[in-house]
Write an enzyme that holds these catalytic residues in place. Sequence first.
Site, PDB file in Angstrom:
ATOM      1  CE  LYS A   1      32.365  35.161  49.696  1.00  0.00           C
ATOM      2  NZ  LYS A   1      33.223  35.226  50.850  1.00  0.00           N
ATOM      3  NE  ARG A   2      32.558  42.651  46.462  1.00  0.00           N
ATOM      4  CZ  ARG A   2      33.370  41.585  46.559  1.00  0.00           C
ATOM      5  NH1 ARG A   2      33.572  41.016  47.703  1.00  0.00           N
ATOM      6  NH2 ARG A   2      33.951  41.092  45.493  1.00  0.00           N
TER       7      ARG A   2
END
Length: 491
Positions: free
Chosen positions: A260-261
């Site tokens: 996600k990051r």
Amino acid sequence: MANGPVRVRFCPSPTGNPHVGLVRTALFNWAYARHNGGTMVFRIEDTDAARDSEESYNQLLDSMRWLGLDWDEGPETGGPHPPYRQSQRMDLYQDVAEKLLAGGYAYHCYCTTEELDARRDAARAAGKPSGYDGQCRTLSSEQKAAYEAEGRTAIVRFKMPDGPITFTDLVRGELTFTPDNVPDYGIVRANGAPLYTLVNPVDDALMEITHVLRGEDLLSSTPRQIALYKALIELGIAKEIPAFGHLPYVMGEGNKKLSKRDPQASLNIYRERGFLPEGLLNYLSLLGWSFSADQDVFSIDQMVAKFDIADVNANPARFDLKKAEAINADHIRLLDVKAFTEACAPWLRAPHANWSPEQFDQAAWEAIAPYAQTRLTVLSDITANVDFLFLDSPVEDEASWAKAMKEGSDALLRTAREKLDGADWSSAESLKSAVLAAGEEHGLKLGKAQAPVRVAVTGRTVGLPLFESLEILGKDKTLARIDAALAKLTA
Ligand code: GLU
Ligand code: ZN
């Protein structure tokens, strides 16, 4: 498995920015619903007040709308199973938790974290399964009272059945989980807050979901959910166990799972760069699925017509930015010119570092748009391609200047100016002949002769077809820019 109408759900948690893995999940659910004439349920899993945000909730809705992934039931749309935000369904979960406790499907567990850790370490050391050991399954009311007198609070734990759990994953085929691998698990925190492990399957049951299509990272929760589902069926809360299909992992750089990051994973980046929604969806559909062996560019309607979850591949998919860009570029070519012209407009009308919205000229833009359409990878590229039309003077790009302006460039520019002055400005062909003739006088081929002209007029060594660009910019501005370049060269 259900044989009635298909009901799928997309149920993100509103934490952070939407990412491409999430979009792939939404897309596959949506395409499955649309292909089967089913129902797409959009549910917001916002039970984690510490991590959820309203901003992220709004972004999720906005992203789905931008992508064109519409939902039949969900926030703002409503439907027969409201509300569609879990934070507004807390009473329902409490009610189900009480029924599970009363029916003997779940129990209070008073173990402290320290006790759990110690027993887990001991089990590991003895080579035994290290999950929860079921100690609180059979507490007497005296033991419970004693714990409570000590000031302990209890979580609610779901009692897993003793036998193995087998199900047929729509992507992976038959899978079996043995009880050692799926110990009793918490469904309500000591403070009364229900956990994902409870609320997700309870809502799937209440919303009559028939197919759960989600990422492989959730595979380990499936046997638990199936066991919980069986209890819900016995309690009359659920009708039937949905079918499950787990979509393959998406791998990023260095063959690591795309996280996600990871900046590459953020949906907003693709929007800001000017991916078309249909280009991005086309690419994301290829993460675990394929349209056909020899075609990887297609419309969303074509995808829907062909999409079947059974065709999804279980192997990890690799996220390939270059391929995503190439597919997006193809979708830009596929737009009709009018749609392309409009799609770029937000980039051109927006305030820019070096030109104001008032400098934007719609007629010039419409004239040049067809030449730009064949060049762009993403829509935001448009500004660098056409800014020369709107700026008072072209951008100053030192590298381009150094590359194009050689000894003798001033003489060439002087001749080119003279010939352009006498050319027919309603014909790009005539402008080309003028520069060609100027080059010949200086012993230069067209390519070499046009480079200083291009840099003088557009500021850059590369760009759209030069003579069409000059024609659209017009004679006065073109000659004035050549004069300015000459002044700079001879200063
Ligand atoms: N809210 C969960 C998530 O975003 C949904 C998982 C599921 O599809 O079951 O991970
Ligand atoms: Zn316990």
